[in-house]
Design a protein around this motif. Structure first.
Motif, mmCIF file in Angstrom:
data_model
loop_
_atom_site.group_PDB
_atom_site.id
_atom_site.type_symbol
_atom_site.label_atom_id
_atom_site.label_comp_id
_atom_site.label_asym_id
_atom_site.label_seq_id
_atom_site.Cartn_x
_atom_site.Cartn_y
_atom_site.Cartn_z
ATOM 1 N N ALA A 1 65.977 4.482 21.720
ATOM 2 C CA ALA A 1 64.575 4.619 21.309
ATOM 3 C C ALA A 1 63.829 3.321 21.563
ATOM 4 O O ALA A 1 64.315 2.246 21.223
ATOM 5 N N VAL B 1 61.151 5.028 14.175
ATOM 6 C CA VAL B 1 61.454 5.808 15.378
ATOM 7 C C VAL B 1 62.920 6.189 15.273
ATOM 8 O O VAL B 1 63.796 5.328 15.284
ATOM 9 N N PRO C 1 66.076 8.973 16.621
ATOM 10 C CA PRO C 1 66.474 10.028 17.555
ATOM 11 C C PRO C 1 66.526 11.387 16.854
ATOM 12 O O PRO C 1 66.902 11.472 15.683
ATOM 13 N N CYS D 1 62.604 11.461 20.174
ATOM 14 C CA CYS D 1 62.639 10.699 18.927
ATOM 15 C C CYS D 1 61.505 11.170 18.022
ATOM 16 O O CYS D 1 60.421 11.498 18.490
#
Length: 123
Positions: free
Chosen positions: A28, A45, A47, A55
């Protein structure tokens, strides 16, 4: 930074902007959210399980940045602006563009009805 990143807003709920970042790859990217050129803290952020390259992005909107008027937030990955969102608070301004567009739409609808009625009556 890859030009393949795409950030799509999903919702704003309970003071948190949420979106899905696609094209992120295995790792990410670092996302930064700016308001008046100052970065906001708490941006997450993560996944999305089972969806490779995607994400979930969560941006808490601090109450101290909200004041009357329009506040714009830029979401960036490196030097690339991925998206932006605005929050409007306070009393609606007479000069607000959205209010003007709504007024124009209402007037256009009224004119369309009057024109159709005129066409039917003149037949």
């Amino acid at each position: 930074m890859s030009g393949d990143l795409k950030l799509t807003q999903t919702r704003i709920r309970a003071g948190i902007w949420e979106g899905v970042l696609s094209g992120a790859g295995a790792q990410a990217p670092k996302i930064e959210v700016l308001h008046l050129e100052k970065p906001l803290s708490g941006v997450a952020v993560m996944p999305v399980p089972g969806r490779e390259g995607e994400c979930a992005v969560r941006v808490p909107i601090p109450p101290e940045v909200l004041s009357e008027g329009v506040q714009t937030f830029l979401i960036r990955a490196g030097s690339e602006t991925l998206a932006h969102f605005t929050v409007i608070t306070g009393v609606a301004m007479e000069d607000d563009l959205r209010a003007e567009i709504d007024l124009l739409r209402a007037e256009l609808d009224m004119l369309k009805r009057a024109f159709r009625r005129h066409c039917l009556e003149s037949m």
